[in-house]
Write a protein that holds these residues in place. Sequence first.
Motif, PDB file in Angstrom:
ATOM      1  N   SER A  32      44.059 -47.220 -42.121  1.00 63.83           N
ATOM      2  CA  SER A  32      44.744 -48.362 -41.681  1.00 63.83           C
ATOM      3  C   SER A  32      46.131 -48.013 -40.955  1.00 63.83           C
ATOM      4  CB  SER A  32      44.903 -49.312 -42.826  1.00 63.83           C
ATOM      5  OG  SER A  32      45.724 -48.677 -43.950  1.00 63.83           O
ATOM      6  N   GLU A  33      46.603 -48.991 -40.247  1.00 65.42           N
ATOM      7  CA  GLU A  33      47.938 -49.212 -39.834  1.00 65.42           C
ATOM      8  C   GLU A  33      48.958 -48.819 -40.906  1.00 65.42           C
ATOM      9  OE1 GLU A  33      49.111 -48.777 -36.645  1.00 65.42           O
ATOM     10  OE2 GLU A  33      46.721 -48.619 -36.065  1.00 65.42           O
ATOM     11  N   GLU A  34      48.891 -49.590 -41.680  1.00 62.25           N
ATOM     12  CA  GLU A  34      49.719 -49.681 -43.025  1.00 62.25           C
ATOM     13  C   GLU A  34      49.955 -48.532 -43.609  1.00 62.25           C
ATOM     14  OE1 GLU A  34      49.634 -51.782 -47.380  1.00 62.25           O
ATOM     15  OE2 GLU A  34      49.406 -53.209 -45.816  1.00 62.25           O
ATOM     16  N   GLN A  39      53.745 -43.003 -44.189  1.00 62.23           N
ATOM     17  CA  GLN A  39      53.810 -41.659 -44.247  1.00 62.23           C
ATOM     18  C   GLN A  39      55.186 -40.991 -43.927  1.00 62.23           C
ATOM     19  OE1 GLN A  39      50.777 -40.098 -41.422  1.00 62.23           O
ATOM     20  NE2 GLN A  39      49.236 -40.120 -42.934  1.00 62.23           N
ATOM     21  N   LYS A  40      55.550 -39.829 -44.352  1.00 58.65           N
ATOM     22  CA  LYS A  40      56.984 -39.434 -44.088  1.00 58.65           C
ATOM     23  C   LYS A  40      57.242 -39.116 -42.800  1.00 58.65           C
ATOM     24  CE  LYS A  40      60.092 -36.143 -45.477  1.00 58.65           C
ATOM     25  NZ  LYS A  40      60.286 -34.749 -46.337  1.00 58.65           N
TER      26      LYS A  40
END
Length: 49
Positions: A32-34, A39-40
């Motif tokens: 998913s985009e979320e 992510q760092k």
Amino acid sequence: MISDNQLYTLAIFLGSSAMLLIVLYHFLEVNSEEHAARQKPKAVGGKSK
């Protein structure tokens, strides 16, 4: 009444469907985009150590 064979077939079908939906849900959740936004972020420019 439902026969033992029909009950067995129904249980196999519903169990298989549940497992397929669980795998599909996890696949969609990971991609998913979320999830990607959390992510760092990688360093852009600057000096690397």
